[in-house]
Scaffold this active site. Structure first.
Site, PDB file in Angstrom:
ATOM      1  CB  CYS A  59      -0.933  -0.006   1.201  1.00 44.96           C
ATOM      2  SG  CYS A  59      -2.121   1.354   1.235  1.00 44.96           S
ATOM      3  N   GLY A  81       1.227  10.662   8.853  1.00 44.51           N
ATOM      4  CA  GLY A  81       1.414  10.461  10.284  1.00 44.51           C
ATOM      5  C   GLY A  81       2.325   9.302  10.618  1.00 44.51           C
ATOM      6  CB  CYS A 154      -7.315  -1.555   6.676  1.00 41.76           C
ATOM      7  SG  CYS A 154      -6.744  -1.622   4.956  1.00 41.76           S
TER       8      CYS A 154
END
Length: 309
Positions: A59, A81, A154
């Protein structure tokens, strides 16, 4: 309330609310087809072929720091982040460093960066620990200040990889032989997708601790070995990237991580003529796993990494 993955719809709404609170414009970009192709399909295919993939690395490589940067054409930087640090060296080249927050350091999943990508990326959290970040978010009145960390992949519900693979692809796991290190049949396995290198639980009872040593997709077998046999002194990595953009010409003394949670271990990196690298470890490494990443460091500097063959 159950916490969903980092890319779930609820996370999009969290980001929208944060932007609204801070007065930042909010846009959603749709990379659904690329995510399916480069991350989910890759994840499923690797497991079916007896390897253990790392979809977060895929990803980052294809979406977050390639497609997103290209889509954001005209914008100077993409800020993330991630807990890592980007600096510019004296020679003008960009350097990727591990975060000072050692427990949260995410440099392991970022080794595919190119110099061009680093030049347009900001990682402002690399010099802070998670507690400080949460405190700052609380002071700013952000609703995500105490949101639980995302631990699971996820797109895989309840961390059940095998169920996701069968539901998503229609693949039906086939039983096969369990072998000992001498090639003798000692049992039957449920299907290759239920196993990974170094696994001990869920492989049956043999009167002594046994570990998965090898997964052979071609012959639909897994091989078990006794305690201590799951360690290895060397590995070969392919699909190798060096952050500097330069492939080393000579052997290098480095440290390497063979898993996200593994401590860095001393190693000799030996570049091969075919573009792969061989790593040799003075101290044996546990459960070196085909399909997983091995990442190369010089101190806290990320040199690069590759996929274990």
């Amino acid at each position: 309330m159950k916490h969903e993955g980092c890319c779930a719809e609820s996370a999009v709404e969290d980001a929208r609310r944060v932007c609204d609170k801070l007065g930042i414009d909010f846009y959603v970009m749709n990379f659904k087809d690329m995510f399916k192709d480069k991350v989910v399909d890759y994840f499923v295919d690797e497991y079916i072929h007896g390897r253990t993939p790392n979809p977060c690395i895929a990803c980052n490589k294809y979406l977050k720091f390639d497609a997103l940067l290209k889509k954001a054409l005209g914008i100077d930087y993409v800020a993330t982040g991630h807990y890592a640090k980007i600096e510019k060296g004296e020679d003008g080249k960009y350097i990727l460093r591990a975060s000072e927050a050692v427990k949260k350091d995410q440099s392991y999943v970022l080794y595919n960066f190119t110099q061009e990508q680093l030049a347009h990326t900001l990682m402002p959290l690399g010099g802070y620990n998670k507690d400080w970040v949460r405190q700052k978010a609380e002071e700013l009145g952000l609703g995500v200040a105490h949101k639980p960390d995302s631990q699971e992949i996820c797109f895989v519900e309840d961390d059940d990889y095998a169920k996701f693979i069968t539901d998503y692809s229609g693949y039906k796991p086939k039983e096969g032989d369990i072998l000992d290190v001498n090639g003798n049949v000692i049992g039957k396995h449920r299907g290759l997708i239920y196993y990974t290198i170094g696994q001990r639980k869920g492989i049956g009872a043999y009167g002594r601790p046994m570990f998965v040593m090898k997964i052979d997709a071609e012959n639909n077998t897994i091989t078990l070995g006794e305690k201590g046999m799951e360690f290895s002194n060397e590995l070969t990595a392919y699909d190798v990237n060096f952050v500097s953009g330069e492939f080393p010409k000579e052997n290098m003394l480095i440290t390497a991580k063979v898993r996200y949670q593994a401590p860095p271990a001393a190693a000799m990196l030996c570049p091969q003529k075919d573009g792969t690298v061989k790593l040799m470890f003075p101290e044996p490494q546990r459960a070196v796993t085909p399909g997983q990443a091995v990442v190369f460091y010089d101190g806290d500097i990320v040199l690069g990494g590759g996929t274990v063959l």
